[in-house]
Each structure stands twice: as structure tokens, then as C-alpha cells.
Design a protein around this motif. Sequence first.
Motif, PDB file in Angstrom:
ATOM      1  N   PRO A   4     -50.004 -54.297   3.183  1.00  0.00           N
ATOM      2  CA  PRO A   4     -49.997 -53.119   2.317  1.00  0.00           C
ATOM      3  C   PRO A   4     -51.104 -53.141   1.271  1.00  0.00           C
ATOM      4  O   PRO A   4     -51.542 -52.101   0.803  1.00  0.00           O
ATOM      5  N   ALA A   5     -51.598 -54.331   0.918  1.00  0.00           N
ATOM      6  CA  ALA A   5     -52.647 -54.438  -0.093  1.00  0.00           C
ATOM      7  C   ALA A   5     -53.963 -53.836   0.397  1.00  0.00           C
ATOM      8  O   ALA A   5     -54.815 -53.462  -0.411  1.00  0.00           O
ATOM      9  N   LEU A   6     -54.142 -53.707   1.710  1.00  0.00           N
ATOM     10  CA  LEU A   6     -55.386 -53.168   2.263  1.00  0.00           C
ATOM     11  C   LEU A   6     -55.414 -51.646   2.293  1.00  0.00           C
ATOM     12  O   LEU A   6     -56.435 -51.066   2.604  1.00  0.00           O
ATOM     13  N   SER A  14     -47.026 -45.115  10.590  1.00  0.00           N
ATOM     14  CA  SER A  14     -46.764 -44.753   9.194  1.00  0.00           C
ATOM     15  C   SER A  14     -45.378 -45.181   8.733  1.00  0.00           C
ATOM     16  O   SER A  14     -45.135 -45.301   7.530  1.00  0.00           O
ATOM     17  N   HIS A  15     -44.473 -45.457   9.668  1.00  0.00           N
ATOM     18  CA  HIS A  15     -43.130 -45.902   9.286  1.00  0.00           C
ATOM     19  C   HIS A  15     -43.182 -47.238   8.549  1.00  0.00           C
ATOM     20  O   HIS A  15     -42.276 -47.569   7.794  1.00  0.00           O
ATOM     21  N   LEU A  16     -44.251 -48.004   8.742  1.00  0.00           N
ATOM     22  CA  LEU A  16     -44.384 -49.285   8.047  1.00  0.00           C
ATOM     23  C   LEU A  16     -44.488 -49.079   6.531  1.00  0.00           C
ATOM     24  O   LEU A  16     -43.990 -49.883   5.753  1.00  0.00           O
ATOM     25  N   ASP A  17     -45.162 -47.988   6.118  1.00  0.00           N
ATOM     26  CA  ASP A  17     -45.245 -47.688   4.681  1.00  0.00           C
ATOM     27  C   ASP A  17     -43.858 -47.459   4.101  1.00  0.00           C
ATOM     28  O   ASP A  17     -43.541 -47.950   3.011  1.00  0.00           O
ATOM     29  N   ASN A  18     -43.017 -46.728   4.817  1.00  0.00           N
ATOM     30  CA  ASN A  18     -41.656 -46.459   4.336  1.00  0.00           C
ATOM     31  C   ASN A  18     -40.855 -47.750   4.220  1.00  0.00           C
ATOM     32  O   ASN A  18     -40.134 -47.958   3.249  1.00  0.00           O
ATOM     33  N   GLU A  24     -39.757 -53.022  -1.408  1.00  0.00           N
ATOM     34  CA  GLU A  24     -40.195 -53.171  -2.800  1.00  0.00           C
ATOM     35  C   GLU A  24     -39.117 -52.682  -3.757  1.00  0.00           C
ATOM     36  O   GLU A  24     -38.856 -53.306  -4.784  1.00  0.00           O
ATOM     37  N   GLU A  25     -38.487 -51.554  -3.426  1.00  0.00           N
ATOM     38  CA  GLU A  25     -37.420 -51.025  -4.278  1.00  0.00           C
ATOM     39  C   GLU A  25     -36.252 -51.996  -4.360  1.00  0.00           C
ATOM     40  O   GLU A  25     -35.691 -52.234  -5.431  1.00  0.00           O
ATOM     41  N   LYS A  26     -35.878 -52.589  -3.227  1.00  0.00           N
ATOM     42  CA  LYS A  26     -34.786 -53.562  -3.221  1.00  0.00           C
ATOM     43  C   LYS A  26     -35.148 -54.780  -4.049  1.00  0.00           C
ATOM     44  O   LYS A  26     -34.314 -55.317  -4.779  1.00  0.00           O
ATOM     45  N   ASP A  27     -36.411 -55.220  -3.941  1.00  0.00           N
ATOM     46  CA  ASP A  27     -36.856 -56.384  -4.698  1.00  0.00           C
ATOM     47  C   ASP A  27     -36.819 -56.094  -6.196  1.00  0.00           C
ATOM     48  O   ASP A  27     -36.394 -56.932  -6.990  1.00  0.00           O
ATOM     49  N   GLU A  54     -25.327 -51.737   0.838  1.00  0.00           N
ATOM     50  CA  GLU A  54     -25.248 -50.610  -0.081  1.00  0.00           C
ATOM     51  C   GLU A  54     -26.565 -49.862  -0.143  1.00  0.00           C
ATOM     52  O   GLU A  54     -26.605 -48.653  -0.292  1.00  0.00           O
ATOM     53  N   ASP A  55     -27.690 -50.576  -0.039  1.00  0.00           N
ATOM     54  CA  ASP A  55     -28.998 -49.973  -0.213  1.00  0.00           C
ATOM     55  C   ASP A  55     -29.573 -49.401   1.069  1.00  0.00           C
ATOM     56  O   ASP A  55     -30.671 -48.885   1.065  1.00  0.00           O
ATOM     57  N   GLY A  56     -28.869 -49.497   2.191  1.00  0.00           N
ATOM     58  CA  GLY A  56     -29.415 -49.098   3.475  1.00  0.00           C
ATOM     59  C   GLY A  56     -29.725 -47.620   3.545  1.00  0.00           C
ATOM     60  O   GLY A  56     -29.114 -46.784   2.885  1.00  0.00           O
ATOM     61  N   VAL A  57     -30.706 -47.288   4.370  1.00  0.00           N
ATOM     62  CA  VAL A  57     -31.123 -45.910   4.530  1.00  0.00           C
ATOM     63  C   VAL A  57     -30.069 -45.112   5.284  1.00  0.00           C
ATOM     64  O   VAL A  57     -29.812 -43.965   4.995  1.00  0.00           O
ATOM     65  N   TYR A  58     -29.421 -45.747   6.257  1.00  0.00           N
ATOM     66  CA  TYR A  58     -28.459 -45.059   7.104  1.00  0.00           C
ATOM     67  C   TYR A  58     -27.028 -45.449   6.756  1.00  0.00           C
ATOM     68  O   TYR A  58     -26.220 -45.704   7.638  1.00  0.00           O
ATOM     69  N   ASP A  59     -26.705 -45.467   5.468  1.00  0.00           N
ATOM     70  CA  ASP A  59     -25.353 -45.837   5.054  1.00  0.00           C
ATOM     71  C   ASP A  59     -24.305 -44.869   5.572  1.00  0.00           C
ATOM     72  O   ASP A  59     -23.215 -45.274   5.936  1.00  0.00           O
TER      73      ASP A  59
END
Length: 120
Positions: A4-6, A14-18, A24-27, A54-59
Motif C-alpha cells: 500500500p505504501a507504493l 482494487s478490492h485489495l485497497d478495501n 487499518e481501521e481494526k488496528d 463484530e467488525d466484519g463487513v458481512y456481519d
Amino acid sequence: YYSPALGPAPKWCSHLDNITEELEEKDIKRRRRGTRSSDVDGYLEENEVAENEEDGVYDDYKFVTRSEVESLGMQNLVGTPLLRGYMHGFFVDASLYSRVKAVANPFEYDDYRKKKLREK
């Protein structure tokens, strides 16, 4: 390999960005709570497993395989927004899944209740 730094990921992945943003949000949430992201061996602690759920996208979605779709009689929903195709199965809204399952097997709760009464 994706770093991601590059910069942003190519359009075809593009799903890798998501995924990176979610991680990062979880961290960040873990840092605020003062917990580690993982232990030495890379395994999550017990309380962190619950946090991940709890934090999953497909809860609010349930994963079902094609055979489950057929057994529940939901073949007509394949290809609609109600069944989101993913790898070898589909994601279906949890409330829709529970309603369809109740209709497909109306006596399941009674069987479960009788089984619990026998155990007591």
C-alpha cells in the motif's frame, strides 16, 4: 505482491485497497483499546476473535453453498442482489435466510426443543 505504501492498487485488484483500509481501521480500534493485534505466533487472542466477528463487513449476512441454496428452494434468487455470489457459494441477508429456513423446515424448532428436553 501488493504494498500500500507504493500507491493505490491496480484497477483489476482494487478490492485489495478495501481490505487494507479495513485492516487499518481494526488496528486503530485495537490501539485505542490498548490490545495487541496478535500474539507472537500470529494467532488472535480469544477476545480479539470476538472483536473480528463484530467488525466484519458481512456481519448481517450468512454464507450459503449452492447445495444449501437448492435445499432451501432459493434457486430463483441466484443472480439477483439478494444472493451475492462469492467464491463457491453466496452471501444472503441473515434475516432473509432465517425466514427462508423457517419456511423450508417449519418443525425444526420443535425438534430442537424436544431434543433439549430429552437432555434435561
